[in-house]
Write an enzyme that holds these catalytic residues in place. Structure first.
Site, PDB file in Angstrom:
ATOM      1  CE1 TYR A 146       8.994 -43.065  41.860  1.00 40.58           C
ATOM      2  CE2 TYR A 146      10.128 -44.189  43.664  1.00 40.58           C
ATOM      3  CZ  TYR A 146       9.005 -44.013  42.869  1.00 40.58           C
ATOM      4  OH  TYR A 146       7.890 -44.782  43.080  1.00 40.58           O
ATOM      5  CE1 TYR A 187       5.342 -45.885  39.321  1.00 41.94           C
ATOM      6  CE2 TYR A 187       7.395 -46.447  40.435  1.00 41.94           C
ATOM      7  CZ  TYR A 187       6.203 -45.741  40.397  1.00 41.94           C
ATOM      8  OH  TYR A 187       5.875 -44.902  41.436  1.00 41.94           O
TER       9      TYR A 187
HETATM   10  C1  PHB Z   1       3.620 -43.080  48.427  1.00 44.50           C
HETATM   11  O1  PHB Z   1       3.435 -43.368  49.635  1.00 44.50           O
HETATM   12  O2  PHB Z   1       2.997 -42.168  47.842  1.00 44.50           O
HETATM   13  C2  PHB Z   1       4.660 -43.860  47.655  1.00 44.50           C
HETATM   14  C3  PHB Z   1       5.503 -44.725  48.337  1.00 44.50           C
HETATM   15  C4  PHB Z   1       6.454 -45.425  47.627  1.00 44.50           C
HETATM   16  C5  PHB Z   1       6.554 -45.241  46.251  1.00 44.50           C
HETATM   17  C6  PHB Z   1       5.713 -44.377  45.573  1.00 44.50           C
HETATM   18  C7  PHB Z   1       4.759 -43.664  46.291  1.00 44.50           C
HETATM   19  O3  PHB Z   1       7.511 -45.921  45.559  1.00 44.50           O
END
Ligand code: PHB
Ligand code: FAS
Length: 389
Positions: free
Chosen positions: A200, A384
């Site tokens: 992120y 999370y």
């Molecule tokens: C994903 O599409 O892999 C994805 C999207 C949003 C997130 C994490 C993964 O926060």
């Protein structure tokens, strides 16, 4: 036609509810306005909470997921070239699972079709009638022929743009919404992921996310303007911008390639209350939306289905209605916590057009506190991996 539970919407919410109820001998019909291939062509979520995985197991459709998924014990947060890990396993004892929404929806379709589950595709003019009486029904048409399903209950699993939420009168329904001044431009590429966990990334140029689907299928996002369209971005322009937003070592490792899917998703926070009106229940995106920053969209749909499935099974097995009567209250209690987390992660990591220098310093201070404070990391990790159902 008559059924016990009519389900509007053949996305993950509707299919999972249908499969769970089937396993308890409860009859359902799923009405889907598109085709199976169209539904499977939408690229969406990638991260599953353990709660979702357990629901898929309870539904008897976890075999391929168990074989093909990745288990992630943590994630990386970066700020420019600085980066640090959040260790979910160490902080919570739990983890998340990487398995694309497309694949789990495919598994659910296969499971429903294996037992001749009733799914009607290409439905039009779906209308939910008499939901506030003891004998609701759903009418719809296919190829110009009108149909009616009489049922005990209706589950509105038809997403943000469906008809179910609109069935609840405005005098009853209250909506809460926040629209963010940017979108996410997402690319799917048949390339190896840049890192074994997600990254992120917050940068002066905006947010970016490095994710994946398997060892040779990667999913990347960059924050983009709402005035952008996917056609505005060549693959080269996307990769160049992504490299500018992630740490230099990741940018050097990044394997780029042709995009096999490219789309822009708007970001909003949205909740409608209540999630039940008479014999109509709203589940998933029909009732709430989160910005995907916290990977909660699909996972809040799962907890809705958990609550509604148990409530309906309790009713059909015992006649008790306290699960049904408490559905909206229980679902909303968890949804609002996921809304807060998703809103917080979005504010933490994105650039907002009206941010002042002071605002940027507050953002940096919050990320710096997260980097050095175990309790702050534990709060992020608990949210999370998924709060309890
Ligand atoms: C994903 O599409 O892999 C994805 C999207 C949003 C997130 C994490 C993964 O926060
Ligand atoms: P869905 O919207 O998936 O399914 C609803 C179904 O109902 C659809 O198949 C639709 O065709 C059907 N339908 C609609 N109206 C109907 C009608 N009138 N009659 C019959 N059928 C009707 N979540 C994440 O966690 N991470 C992400 O990265 C992420 N990315 C996303 C990107 C986009 C563009 C969108 C829109 C959502 C994204 N989400 C993400 C959230 C997403 O995964 C949802 O949470 C998830 O699809 C919710 O599933 P459902 O509630 O089944 O709704």
């Amino acid at each position: 036609m008559r059924t016990q539970v009519a389900i509007v919407g053949g996305g993950p919410s509707g299919l999972l509810l249908s499969q769970l109820l089937h396993r308890k001998g409860i009859d359902t019909v799923v009405l889907e306005r598109k085709t199976r291939d169209y539904v499977l062509g939408r690229i969406r979520a990638g991260i599953l909470e353990v709660g979702f995985v357990e629901l898929m197991r309870e539904a008897g459709v976890a075999e391929r997921m168990d074989q093909e998924c990745f288990v992630h014990d943590g994630t990386v947060i970066s700020y420019g070239d600085e980066q640090f890990g959040i260790n979910f396993k160490e902080l919570t004892g739990s983890h998340v699972v990487v398995y694309g929404q497309t694949e789990l929806t495919r598994d659910l379709y296969d499971a429903r079709e294996a037992v001749d589950g009733k799914i009607v595709f290409n439905t039009e003019n779906v209308t939910i009638n008499d939901a506030d009486t003891d004998s609701p029904n759903v009418t719809y048409s296919v190829d110009g022929t009108e149909h009616r399903i009489d049922c005990d209950y209706v589950a509105g699993c038809d997403g943000f743009h469906g008809v179910s939420r609109q069935t609840i009168p405005l005098t009853v329904r209250k909506e809460y919404e926040k629209v963010y001044p940017f979108g996410w431009l997402g690319v799917l590429s048949e390339t190896p992921p840049v890192h074994e966990e997600l990254i992120y990334a917050s940068s002066g140029r905006g947010f970016a996310l490095c994710s994946m689907r398997n060892e040779n299928l990667s999913r990347y996002y960059i924050q983009c303007s709402l005035s952008d369209s996917p056609e505005d971005w060549t693959d080269e322009a996307f990769w160049t911008e992504l490299k500018r937003r992630i740490p230099a070592d990741a940018a050097e490792r990044l394997v780029t390639g042709r995009s096999i899917e490219k789309s822009i998703a708007p970001l909003r926070s949205f909740v409608t209350e209540p999630m039940r009106w008479g014999r109509l229940f709203l589940c998933g995106d029909a009732a709430h939306i989160v910005p995907p920053t916290g990977a909660k969209g699909l996972n809040t749909a799962a907890s809705d289905i958990h609550y509604l499935h148990h409530a309906l099974v309790q009713f059909y097995e015992t006649g008790d209605t306290d699960g049904i009567d408490l559905y909206s209250e229980r679902a909303l209690a968890r949804i609002w916590k996921a809304e807060r987390f998703s809103w917080w992660m979005t504010n933490l990591l994105h650039r907002f057009p009206d941010q002042s220098e002071f605002d940027l310093r507050m953002q940096r201070a919050e990320i710096e506190f997260l980097r050095v404070n175990r309790e702050a990391q534990s709060v992020l990790a608990q949210n999370y991996v998924g709060l309890p159902y």
